[in-house]
Design a protein around this motif. Structure first.
Motif, short mmCIF file in Angstrom:
data_model
loop_
_atom_site.label_atom_id
_atom_site.label_comp_id
_atom_site.label_asym_id
_atom_site.label_seq_id
_atom_site.Cartn_x
_atom_site.Cartn_y
_atom_site.Cartn_z
N ALA A 9 1.34 0.10 2.37
CA ALA A 9 1.97 -1.22 2.23
C ALA A 9 0.94 -2.27 1.85
O ALA A 9 1.21 -3.15 1.02
CB ALA A 9 2.66 -1.61 3.53
N ASN A 10 -0.25 -2.21 2.44
CA ASN A 10 -1.29 -3.18 2.10
C ASN A 10 -1.67 -3.09 0.63
O ASN A 10 -1.84 -4.10 -0.06
CB ASN A 10 -2.54 -2.95 2.96
CG ASN A 10 -2.36 -3.41 4.39
OD1 ASN A 10 -1.38 -4.08 4.72
ND2 ASN A 10 -3.29 -3.05 5.25
N VAL A 11 -1.81 -1.87 0.14
CA VAL A 11 -2.26 -1.67 -1.24
C VAL A 11 -1.23 -2.19 -2.23
O VAL A 11 -1.54 -2.97 -3.14
CB VAL A 11 -2.54 -0.18 -1.51
CG1 VAL A 11 -3.02 0.02 -2.95
CG2 VAL A 11 -3.59 0.36 -0.53
N GLU A 50 8.82 -1.52 -7.42
CA GLU A 50 7.76 -0.63 -6.94
C GLU A 50 7.22 -1.12 -5.60
O GLU A 50 7.03 -0.35 -4.66
CB GLU A 50 6.63 -0.56 -7.95
CG GLU A 50 5.44 0.27 -7.47
CD GLU A 50 4.23 0.14 -8.37
OE1 GLU A 50 3.18 0.71 -8.03
OE2 GLU A 50 4.32 -0.55 -9.41
N MET A 51 6.94 -2.42 -5.51
CA MET A 51 6.37 -2.98 -4.28
C MET A 51 7.35 -2.94 -3.12
O MET A 51 6.95 -2.88 -1.95
CB MET A 51 5.91 -4.43 -4.52
CG MET A 51 4.71 -4.56 -5.43
SD MET A 51 5.15 -4.30 -7.17
CE MET A 51 3.58 -4.58 -7.97
N ILE A 52 8.64 -2.99 -3.43
CA ILE A 52 9.66 -2.95 -2.38
C ILE A 52 9.89 -1.52 -1.91
O ILE A 52 10.00 -1.26 -0.70
CB ILE A 52 10.97 -3.57 -2.89
CG1 ILE A 52 10.76 -5.06 -3.23
CG2 ILE A 52 12.09 -3.42 -1.86
CD1 ILE A 52 11.93 -5.69 -3.94
N HIS A 105 6.95 9.30 6.21
CA HIS A 105 5.74 9.46 7.02
C HIS A 105 5.74 8.61 8.29
O HIS A 105 4.75 8.63 9.03
CB HIS A 105 4.50 9.11 6.18
CG HIS A 105 4.32 9.98 4.98
ND1 HIS A 105 3.80 11.25 5.06
CD2 HIS A 105 4.62 9.77 3.67
CE1 HIS A 105 3.76 11.78 3.83
NE2 HIS A 105 4.25 10.90 2.98
N ASN A 106 6.80 7.88 8.50
CA ASN A 106 6.91 7.00 9.67
C ASN A 106 5.72 6.04 9.74
O ASN A 106 5.26 5.68 10.83
CB ASN A 106 7.00 7.82 10.96
CG ASN A 106 7.54 7.00 12.13
OD1 ASN A 106 8.34 6.08 11.94
ND2 ASN A 106 7.11 7.31 13.33
N GLU A 107 5.22 5.61 8.57
CA GLU A 107 4.11 4.66 8.50
C GLU A 107 4.72 3.26 8.44
O GLU A 107 5.04 2.74 7.37
CB GLU A 107 3.24 4.93 7.27
CG GLU A 107 1.99 4.06 7.20
CD GLU A 107 1.07 4.46 6.06
OE1 GLU A 107 0.55 5.59 6.07
OE2 GLU A 107 0.91 3.64 5.13
N ILE A 108 4.90 2.66 9.61
CA ILE A 108 5.59 1.37 9.72
C ILE A 108 4.57 0.24 9.64
O ILE A 108 3.62 0.21 10.42
CB ILE A 108 6.37 1.29 11.05
CG1 ILE A 108 7.39 2.44 11.11
CG2 ILE A 108 7.08 -0.06 11.17
CD1 ILE A 108 8.11 2.52 12.44
N PRO A 109 4.74 -0.69 8.70
CA PRO A 109 3.80 -1.81 8.60
C PRO A 109 3.83 -2.67 9.87
O PRO A 109 4.85 -2.76 10.55
CB PRO A 109 4.31 -2.61 7.39
CG PRO A 109 5.19 -1.66 6.64
CD PRO A 109 5.77 -0.75 7.66
N SER A 110 2.70 -3.30 10.17
CA SER A 110 2.63 -4.18 11.33
C SER A 110 3.45 -5.45 11.07
O SER A 110 3.84 -5.75 9.93
CB SER A 110 1.18 -4.55 11.62
OG SER A 110 0.65 -5.35 10.57
#
Length: 302
Positions: A103-105, A251-253, A263-268
């Motif tokens: 998400a950061n990238v 793409e960013m969304i 991957h269950n990679e949830i942004p802070s």
């Protein structure tokens, strides 16, 4: 005879192709997370090798051998520098994703049009509207919130630096294409892929990968990077550039959505707040730019 290039069918095809490119680019981070190769340079090598071969095959099919050779010869030094920029961006993306959340990238990448507008003001003297200045300020604030979140959670400063370098390099590439509008992106992207592959080959610890990882690397290179570029360069010719830029925001969304689902990679919380601010600024800028582009240009009386 009717102008086919301006037909509604061609416009809808262009919308579909550019939207498809955004979808193709959006799942790059999700694919990389599945790859079991620890060495980031090995990933860069295989990804860019497959991307370069895919784009070369695309040009050979579309332009034949003679046309492909002419495209490479016509690049000149401006095209070479675009290729180098593409090589750096492709490399930095992979390395940044190994060090920081996807998400950061991708949210850093959302600021590319605004970085380009600011650099065009400095280099080309292009005017910046108050709306654009406001959007640039909002992006700086949003990026600051995202960075503070990552550093506060022990995130990699190098990963954030690589992610921040991507929009800066893309902005330079954008200004260069405005200065030399004849540059074709497909040969530049193809050449850049092979440049990144050569650089990675000198840095990679090993090249051997398992069949499953090789399949994922093929998808990462050919179907993510290569196919996305082929769809975009084909569709962007059929629709206004402002519309293509708006469609590209998908793409960013989508990229963070794939990471949550797969991957269950949830942004802070702060990443979401900062990212929302960046995306709101981007949408405001693009919509304002589209409205300005659609205004009729006054003509002098005869």
């Amino acid at each position: 005879m009717a102008d086919i290039s301006s037909s509604p069918q061609r416009s809808w095809l262009g919308v579909a192709l550019v939207a498809g490119s955004a979808v193709a680019w959006s799942y790059g981070g999700a694919i990389q997370r599945f790859i079991g190769v620890a060495d980031g340079w090995t990933i860069v090598f295989w990804r860019c090798l497959f991307a370069g071969l895919f784009l070369l095959a695309f040009m050979l099919i579309r332009d034949r051998i003679d046309g492909t050779i002419r495209l490479f010869r016509a690049m000149g030094w401006p095209g070479f520098f675009i290729a180098v920029g593409f090589a750096l961006v492709s490399t930095f993306f992979v390395l940044a994703v190994t060090m920081t959340p996807v998400a950061n990238v991708v949210l850093f990448m959302a600021s590319i049009p605004l970085f380009a507008a600011l650099l065009a003001r400095i280099v080309l003297g292009e005017p910046i509207t108050p709306v654009t200045w406001g959007a640039i300020g909002a992006v700086i604030l949003g990026v600051g919130i995202m960075v503070s979140s990552s550093i506060g959670e022990g995130g990699s400063i190098l990963g954030l630096a690589l992610a921040a370098a991507i929009p800066a390099i893309f902005a330079c590439m954008t200004v260069l294409t405005r200065r030399y509008p004849g540059i074709r992106m497909t040969p530049a992207a193809c050449g850049g892929s092979f440049i990144a592959c050569a650089i990675a080959a000198s840095q990679a610890g090993a090249f051997a990968v398992g069949f499953q990882d090789l399949t994922l690397l093929f998808c990462f290179g050919a179907l993510n990077l290569g196919l996305g570029m082929a769809l975009y360069v084909t569709g962007a010719r059929m629709i206004p550039s402002a519309l293509a830029a708006l469609l590209g925001t998908a793409e960013m969304i989508l990229a963070p959505v794939w990471m949550v689902l797969l991957h269950n990679e949830i942004p802070s919380g702060r990443t979401i707040i900062g990212g929302a601010l960046v995306m709101a600024a981007l949408f405001t800028y693009l919509i304002s730019h589209a409205r300005q582009a659609s205004r009729p240009v006054p003509t002098a009386a005869a």
